[in-house]
Write a protein that holds these residues in place. Structure first.
Motif, mmCIF file in Angstrom:
data_model
loop_
_atom_site.group_PDB
_atom_site.id
_atom_site.type_symbol
_atom_site.label_atom_id
_atom_site.label_comp_id
_atom_site.label_asym_id
_atom_site.label_seq_id
_atom_site.Cartn_x
_atom_site.Cartn_y
_atom_site.Cartn_z
ATOM 1 N N SER A 19 -37.785 -32.545 27.941
ATOM 2 C CA SER A 19 -37.039 -33.276 29.159
ATOM 3 C C SER A 19 -35.458 -33.022 29.150
ATOM 4 N N ILE A 20 -34.971 -32.480 27.991
ATOM 5 C CA ILE A 20 -33.498 -32.087 28.140
ATOM 6 C C ILE A 20 -33.537 -30.509 27.867
ATOM 7 N N LEU A 21 -32.254 -30.087 28.359
ATOM 8 C CA LEU A 21 -32.027 -28.459 28.089
ATOM 9 C C LEU A 21 -31.274 -28.248 26.878
ATOM 10 N N GLY A 22 -30.546 -29.297 26.220
ATOM 11 C CA GLY A 22 -30.171 -29.253 24.805
ATOM 12 C C GLY A 22 -29.072 -30.456 24.642
ATOM 13 N N THR A 23 -28.677 -30.452 23.322
ATOM 14 C CA THR A 23 -27.704 -31.487 22.913
ATOM 15 C C THR A 23 -26.627 -30.767 22.198
ATOM 16 N N LEU A 24 -25.414 -31.197 22.668
ATOM 17 C CA LEU A 24 -23.809 -30.921 22.013
ATOM 18 C C LEU A 24 -23.680 -31.916 21.020
ATOM 19 N N TRP A 25 -23.422 -31.648 19.886
ATOM 20 C CA TRP A 25 -22.917 -32.567 18.809
ATOM 21 C C TRP A 25 -21.170 -32.912 18.928
ATOM 22 N N ASP A 26 -21.062 -33.360 20.203
ATOM 23 C CA ASP A 26 -19.589 -33.486 20.514
ATOM 24 C C ASP A 26 -18.307 -33.854 19.494
ATOM 25 N N SER A 27 -18.941 -34.972 18.656
ATOM 26 C CA SER A 27 -18.060 -35.506 17.642
ATOM 27 C C SER A 27 -17.684 -34.358 16.356
ATOM 28 N N SER A 28 -18.726 -33.465 16.401
ATOM 29 C CA SER A 28 -18.574 -32.316 15.247
ATOM 30 C C SER A 28 -17.815 -30.946 15.977
ATOM 31 N N ILE A 29 -17.726 -30.885 17.247
ATOM 32 C CA ILE A 29 -16.807 -29.918 17.896
ATOM 33 C C ILE A 29 -15.520 -30.201 18.062
ATOM 34 N N PHE A 30 -15.150 -31.447 18.323
ATOM 35 C CA PHE A 30 -13.737 -32.116 18.244
ATOM 36 C C PHE A 30 -13.597 -33.033 17.460
ATOM 37 N N PRO A 31 -12.276 -33.449 16.876
ATOM 38 C CA PRO A 31 -12.130 -34.676 16.232
ATOM 39 C C PRO A 31 -11.859 -35.722 17.340
ATOM 40 N N ASN A 32 -11.614 -36.973 17.100
ATOM 41 C CA ASN A 32 -11.260 -38.229 17.709
ATOM 42 C C ASN A 32 -12.458 -38.283 18.977
ATOM 43 N N ARG A 33 -13.732 -37.746 18.890
ATOM 44 C CA ARG A 33 -14.483 -37.855 20.065
ATOM 45 C C ARG A 33 -15.476 -39.109 19.829
ATOM 46 N N ALA A 34 -15.331 -39.830 18.649
ATOM 47 C CA ALA A 34 -15.952 -40.917 18.233
ATOM 48 C C ALA A 34 -15.253 -41.779 16.977
ATOM 49 N N PRO A 35 -15.452 -42.916 17.260
ATOM 50 C CA PRO A 35 -14.715 -43.913 16.079
ATOM 51 C C PRO A 35 -15.155 -43.526 14.813
ATOM 52 N N ALA A 36 -14.356 -43.964 13.890
ATOM 53 C CA ALA A 36 -14.719 -43.522 12.488
ATOM 54 C C ALA A 36 -16.045 -44.232 12.149
ATOM 55 N N GLY A 37 -16.846 -43.434 11.328
ATOM 56 C CA GLY A 37 -18.207 -43.808 11.016
ATOM 57 C C GLY A 37 -19.432 -43.681 12.001
ATOM 58 N N LYS A 38 -18.961 -43.092 13.043
ATOM 59 C CA LYS A 38 -19.782 -42.871 14.179
ATOM 60 C C LYS A 38 -19.793 -41.428 14.740
ATOM 61 N N VAL A 39 -20.830 -41.281 15.626
ATOM 62 C CA VAL A 39 -21.025 -39.842 16.065
ATOM 63 C C VAL A 39 -21.241 -39.938 17.471
ATOM 64 N N LEU A 40 -20.958 -38.966 18.312
ATOM 65 C CA LEU A 40 -21.258 -38.676 19.806
ATOM 66 C C LEU A 40 -22.165 -37.498 19.913
ATOM 67 N N LEU A 41 -23.224 -37.605 20.468
ATOM 68 C CA LEU A 41 -24.211 -36.793 21.033
ATOM 69 C C LEU A 41 -24.291 -36.551 22.560
ATOM 70 N N ARG A 42 -24.361 -35.360 23.083
ATOM 71 C CA ARG A 42 -24.397 -35.373 24.530
ATOM 72 C C ARG A 42 -25.281 -34.280 25.083
ATOM 73 N N SER A 43 -26.404 -34.744 25.629
ATOM 74 C CA SER A 43 -27.535 -34.213 26.091
ATOM 75 C C SER A 43 -27.315 -33.822 27.571
ATOM 76 N N MET A 44 -28.006 -32.693 28.053
ATOM 77 C CA MET A 44 -28.010 -32.402 29.580
ATOM 78 C C MET A 44 -29.450 -32.279 29.801
ATOM 79 N N MET A 45 -29.748 -33.020 30.844
ATOM 80 C CA MET A 45 -30.899 -33.043 31.564
ATOM 81 C C MET A 45 -30.816 -32.476 33.062
ATOM 82 N N GLY A 46 -31.962 -31.994 33.559
ATOM 83 C CA GLY A 46 -32.117 -31.517 34.872
ATOM 84 C C GLY A 46 -32.031 -29.842 35.184
ATOM 85 N N GLY A 47 -30.955 -29.552 35.951
ATOM 86 C CA GLY A 47 -30.986 -28.165 36.030
ATOM 87 C C GLY A 47 -31.825 -27.495 37.113
#
Length: 468
Positions: free
Chosen positions: A339-367
């Motif tokens: 269903s999705i085009l892909g997922t970026l591991w945002d909290s691995s790309i840049f610091p401070n994108r998620a609170p300590a001990g957590k991660v942020l994933l950003r998926s793209m859907m559509g196109g």
């Protein structure tokens, strides 16, 4: 004093206003700018949202530092020290194929070891050296180019995911010449892509031997760069640096030609007069503004399609995700049926994108290949993303944080015939002096492309100012 009106307060509109002001000041030209934006905020599709300790990018998440234009803008704005380079691990990019994440190879030996492309596919790729060079000025689709030069497997597993990642586009309709003009030129200049890579690598070795500084490859064309507080810092600081007026909630509905310039009719019934007008509005919006001014121009603009997109941000407790997140993220070939085009591991790309001990994933859907996804309910979007993340990354728990951003007209599509449409548009603009177009609808969709196009638009405005 010459009045210049700029339509749209995204990065294109703001940076062209800034460039006009700076160039006019350098030449001692008197100019008054007004930026008109229909939304109640500046930034366009650039928006960094901070909630519950997560920093979610509504649109683009940065720019590549391999080109100078955005970096130069940052220097002029005095915000270079705020720049935030992505983590070195972000160079690790993956493709999901055959129920496995494959790291994209970065050199010859790693390509030979990779299981992403089969051995017959690798042999076909090597055969690119024997493929005849295209002749003439044909406007080939990315799919036709990929099949012709690299083979069907490389098209499916390398080119198509890249096209979806950059343009959310369909390679069967996208124009090679307009989407990737450098690749188009390389074939004609060197006779093929592998020949071009070999000759350019030789040139770099010679430059290093001569003591010249040569940039190293770090990801596709440079290092992804943003700001500590998100990419919105760029548009906020550009807007704040303008000497002229910025009016939000001022949607332009029509551009009317007058003897001494233009009248811009606004949605609230008001109007703005200006000797020069620069539009940085999306092609679909601009088409309505110029319909009475030039019906043919409006028709050309309407022929530039846009792909819809859902941007889905999921936040998790890091300990709930078993696999490592050491990298940029992954793209998915259409044939995988996800269903999705892909997922970026945002909290691995840049610091401070998620609170300590957590991660942020950003998926793209559509196109362009899945336009109906924009109509799905929030629960359906969430459910489908969770299914894909479970199959691809083994995530079996629900996210603790969910934000879904919808873009009904997210990214312009440079389909076959795009260059011809732009040429026809230029002819019509030549008959309407004082009207200039810029923005990502025409010559590139990235932030660097937008800033570069804005600089070129400002260069068209300066001769007009000198005549006033």
């Amino acid at each position: 004093m010459t009045r210049v009106a700029i339509i749209g307060a995204g990065i294109s509109g703001l940076s062209v206003a800034y460039a006009i002001e700076q160039e006019a000041q350098a030449e001692g030209l008197e100019v008054s700018t007004v930026v008109l934006e229909k939304k109640e905020r500046t930034g366009g599709k650039v928006l960094s949202i901070q909630e519950e300790g997560f920093l979610c990018e509504w649109g683009p998440n940065g720019f590549l530092d391999s080109k100078p234009m955005t970096l130069e803008l940052c220097d002029k704005l005095g915000i270079r020290e705020r720049l935030l380079r992505s983590d070195d691990n972000a160079r690790k990019r993956f493709i999901y194929s055959g129920a496995e994440l494959h790291r994209l190879p970065e050199n010859g030996p790693s390509f030979l070891k990779s299981k992403l492309i089969s051995w017959p596919g690798k042999v076909r790729l090597a055969g690119e050296l024997l493929v005849p060079t295209a002749t003439g000025d044909s406007d080939e689709t990315l799919a036709d180019f990929g099949r012709r030069r690299l083979g069907a497997e490389a098209l499916d597993k390398l080119i198509a995911p890249m096209v979806s990642g950059i343009f959310a586009g369909d390679p069967e309709t996208m124009s090679l010449k307009s989407c990737f003009p450098r690749i188009y030129q390389l074939e004609r200049e060197y006779g093929g892509l592998l020949k071009a890579m070999a000759k350019m690598a030789k040139k770099k070795r010679e430059e290093r031997k001569a003591g010249k500084v040569v940039a190293s490859a770090a990801g596709p064309g440079g290092v992804l760069t943003s700001f500590t507080g998100g990419i919105q810092e760029l548009t906020d600081r550009t807007a704040a640096a303008l000497a002229g007026e910025v009016r939000t909630g001022a949607g332009v509905v029509a551009i009317v030609k007058k003897a001494d310039g233009f009248e811009l009719k606004l949605a609230d019934g008001g109007s703005v007069d200006a000797e020069i007008v620069v539009s940085a509005a999306p092609a679909h919006a601009l088409a309505g503004m110029v319909e009475e001014l030039d019906g043919g121009m409006s028709e050309i603009l309407r022929a530039i399609p846009y792909a819809p997109m859902n941007v889905v941000c999921f936040g998790y407790e890091r300990e709930k995700i078993a696999r490592d997140l050491d990298g940029f993220g992954y793209l998915i070939p259409k044939k995988e049926g996800k269903s999705i085009l892909g997922t970026l591991w945002d909290s691995s790309i840049f610091p401070n994108r998620a609170p300590a001990g957590k991660v942020l994933l950003r998926s793209m859907m559509g196109g362009a290949t899945n336009p109906n996804a924009i109509a799905l309910s929030e629960e359906e979007v969430k459910s489908r993303v969770m299914v894909d993340l479970k199959e691809i990354m083994g995530i079996t728990v629900a996210p603790d944080f969910v934000r879904i951003f919808r873009h009904e007209q997210a990214i312009p599509q440079y389909t076959v015939g795009h260059a011809r449409r732009l040429a026809a548009l230029d002819e019509r603009l030549a008959a309407c002096p004082g009207l200039v177009f810029t923005g990502n609808s025409f010559y590139g969709v990235g932030l660097n492309d937008c800033v570069n196009a804005s600089n070129q638009a400002a260069a068209k405005v300066l001769p007009l100012l000198r005549r006033k």
